[in-house]
Scaffold this motif. Structure first.
Motif, PDB file in Angstrom:
ATOM      1  N   ALA A 211      41.739 116.992 -11.086  1.00  0.00           N
ATOM      2  CA  ALA A 211      40.334 117.381 -10.958  1.00  0.00           C
ATOM      3  C   ALA A 211      40.199 118.843 -11.375  1.00  0.00           C
ATOM      4  CB  ALA A 211      39.848 117.203  -9.522  1.00  0.00           C
ATOM      5  N   ASP A 212      39.073 119.164 -11.968  1.00  0.00           N
ATOM      6  CA  ASP A 212      38.794 120.532 -12.410  1.00  0.00           C
ATOM      7  C   ASP A 212      37.282 120.687 -12.350  1.00  0.00           C
ATOM      8  OD1 ASP A 212      38.276 122.887 -13.783  1.00  0.00           O
ATOM      9  OD2 ASP A 212      39.586 122.428 -15.479  1.00  0.00           O
ATOM     10  N   GLY A 213      36.799 121.489 -11.413  1.00  0.00           N
ATOM     11  CA  GLY A 213      35.347 121.608 -11.281  1.00  0.00           C
ATOM     12  C   GLY A 213      34.960 122.647 -10.257  1.00  0.00           C
ATOM     13  N   PRO A 214      33.669 122.670  -9.880  1.00  0.00           N
ATOM     14  CA  PRO A 214      33.200 123.672  -8.931  1.00  0.00           C
ATOM     15  C   PRO A 214      33.938 123.555  -7.591  1.00  0.00           C
ATOM     16  CG  PRO A 214      31.360 122.503  -9.938  1.00  0.00           C
ATOM     17  CD  PRO A 214      32.598 121.784 -10.350  1.00  0.00           C
ATOM     18  N   ALA A 215      34.341 124.682  -7.025  1.00  0.00           N
ATOM     19  CA  ALA A 215      35.060 124.689  -5.748  1.00  0.00           C
ATOM     20  C   ALA A 215      34.254 123.949  -4.684  1.00  0.00           C
ATOM     21  CB  ALA A 215      35.328 126.133  -5.320  1.00  0.00           C
ATOM     22  N   LYS A 216      32.943 124.160  -4.685  1.00  0.00           N
ATOM     23  CA  LYS A 216      32.102 123.563  -3.638  1.00  0.00           C
ATOM     24  C   LYS A 216      32.053 122.046  -3.727  1.00  0.00           C
ATOM     25  CE  LYS A 216      29.325 127.426  -2.312  1.00  0.00           C
ATOM     26  NZ  LYS A 216      28.476 128.426  -2.950  1.00  0.00           N
ATOM     27  N   VAL A 217      32.316 121.500  -4.907  1.00  0.00           N
ATOM     28  CA  VAL A 217      32.332 120.042  -5.064  1.00  0.00           C
ATOM     29  C   VAL A 217      33.716 119.495  -4.700  1.00  0.00           C
ATOM     30  CG1 VAL A 217      32.096 118.134  -6.701  1.00  0.00           C
ATOM     31  CG2 VAL A 217      30.532 120.107  -6.830  1.00  0.00           C
ATOM     32  N   ILE A 218      34.761 120.063  -5.292  1.00  0.00           N
ATOM     33  CA  ILE A 218      36.115 119.530  -5.072  1.00  0.00           C
ATOM     34  C   ILE A 218      36.563 119.725  -3.622  1.00  0.00           C
ATOM     35  CG2 ILE A 218      38.556 119.872  -5.690  1.00  0.00           C
ATOM     36  CD1 ILE A 218      37.597 120.243  -8.580  1.00  0.00           C
ATOM     37  N   LEU A 219      36.257 120.880  -3.050  1.00  0.00           N
ATOM     38  CA  LEU A 219      36.731 121.162  -1.689  1.00  0.00           C
ATOM     39  C   LEU A 219      35.901 120.449  -0.618  1.00  0.00           C
ATOM     40  CD1 LEU A 219      37.692 124.935  -2.036  1.00  0.00           C
ATOM     41  CD2 LEU A 219      39.188 122.935  -2.109  1.00  0.00           C
ATOM     42  N   ARG A 220      34.855 119.755  -1.032  1.00  0.00           N
ATOM     43  CA  ARG A 220      34.049 118.940  -0.123  1.00  0.00           C
ATOM     44  C   ARG A 220      34.425 117.459  -0.218  1.00  0.00           C
ATOM     45  NH1 ARG A 220      29.441 121.549   1.840  1.00  0.00           N
ATOM     46  NH2 ARG A 220      28.810 122.997   0.240  1.00  0.00           N
ATOM     47  N   ASP A 221      35.271 117.141  -1.196  1.00  0.00           N
ATOM     48  CA  ASP A 221      35.583 115.742  -1.493  1.00  0.00           C
ATOM     49  C   ASP A 221      36.781 115.293  -0.645  1.00  0.00           C
ATOM     50  OD1 ASP A 221      36.281 113.289  -2.574  1.00  0.00           O
ATOM     51  OD2 ASP A 221      35.762 113.891  -4.615  1.00  0.00           O
ATOM     52  N   LYS A 222      36.457 114.831   0.562  1.00  0.00           N
ATOM     53  CA  LYS A 222      37.481 114.489   1.548  1.00  0.00           C
ATOM     54  C   LYS A 222      38.465 113.458   0.990  1.00  0.00           C
ATOM     55  CE  LYS A 222      37.581 113.565   6.522  1.00  0.00           C
ATOM     56  NZ  LYS A 222      37.948 112.222   6.951  1.00  0.00           N
TER      57      LYS A 222
END
Ligand SMILES: Nc1ncnc2c1ncn2[C@@H]1O[C@H](COP(=O)(O)OP(=O)(O)OP(=O)(O)O)[C@@H](O)[C@H]1O
Ligand SMILES: [Mg+2]
Length: 240
Positions: A211-222
């Motif tokens: 995965a490579d993307g916005p921190a707020k999206v990836i770090l919210r993806d449990k």
């Protein structure tokens, strides 16, 4: 500022540590590098620094990383290794901090001004004359970070910058990393720190980018995090 194209590397035959890794990091961007133990984070950092020479291509500020260009690459890229013992080669903290700037042609006065300022920002004045190999784990980590600040490179690679730091120093380092103007790549299991310092995250597993993307999206993806042996940051509802 940093480009990887199809970067692959194996320490041992048939056990790839990096598999066709491709990404780019723009000037001034802060990117978190996350993934399980053994995923390849430190190896990727070593490939960027030319400490291992992979297949594929790595470019730093347009310069292809290879034996011939290493002195120039190392001048552009400051780094804190996971084990900072291996990167201090002068006896005292202060001499180690002065080494880079003096080597790059700064006067003694300018180099000392930079080193003093970095020590002040990190609250490390008391460590100035101490011997590197007699510091505690966290003190060594702080000294390595101070050394990078004094060097003021164009881009910064940090491998687990907050590991071994007490909560006060961890917060200090987070605030400093967040405000740095440089291009930054930061590998860590401290996902709250990554969330506080990076706009973008690259997640690797078994040497591949998953995965490579916005921190707020990836770090919210449990589900994505848990599938990769990670947990939600505490500040986003993680259980700790
Ligand atoms: N010097 C080495 N010789 C042989 N294999 C190595 C060496 N260093 C790392 N490896 C292997 O390469 C793979 C990637 O390791 P790497 O250190 O890059 O992982 P990492 O993501 O940084 O892990 P950690 O979160 O534990 O720091 C692992 O399978 C590891 O066992
Ligand atoms: Mg590592």
């Amino acid at each position: 500022m940093i480009v990887c194209e199809n970067v692959s590397f194996a320490y041992e035959k048939d056990r790839p540590a990096l598999r066709a890794v491709s990404f780019g990091i723009g000037v001034g961007e802060a990117v978190g590098l996350i993934g399980a133990n053994g995923a390849g984070k430190s190896t990727l950092m070593k490939a960027l620094l030319g400490l291992v020479i992979p297949e594929g291509e790595v470019r730093v500020d347009g310069l292809r990383v290879e034996k011939r260009t290493l002195p120039e690459v190392r001048r552009k890229l400051g780094f804190v290794l996971q084990n900072s013992d291996n990167q201090m080669f002068m006896p005292t903290v202060y001499e180690d901090m002065l080494f880079g700037p003096l080597n790059y042609g700064l006067s003694r006065e300018e180099a000392e001004a930079r080193a003093d300022e970095a020590l002040r920002r990190l609250g490390l004045e008391a460590l100035k004359r101490r011997h590197n190999h007699r510091l505690s784990g966290g003190e060594k980590r702080m000294a390595a970070i101070a050394t990078i600040l004094a060097m003021a490179p164009e881009a910064i690679l940090m491998d687990e910058p907050t590991s071994a730091l007490d909560p006060y120093n961890r917060r200090l380092v987070i605030n400093i990393i967040r405000d740095l103007p440089q291009t930054r790549l930061i590998a860590s299991h401290d996902l709250d720190m990554i969330l506080d310092t990076c706009q973008r995250v690259i997640l690797i597993a078994e040497g591949r980018i998953v995965a490579d993307g916005p921190a707020k999206v990836i770090l919210r993806d449990k589900a994505l995090l848990e599938a990769n042996r990670l947990e939600l940051p505490l500040s986003l509802g993680g259980r700790g």
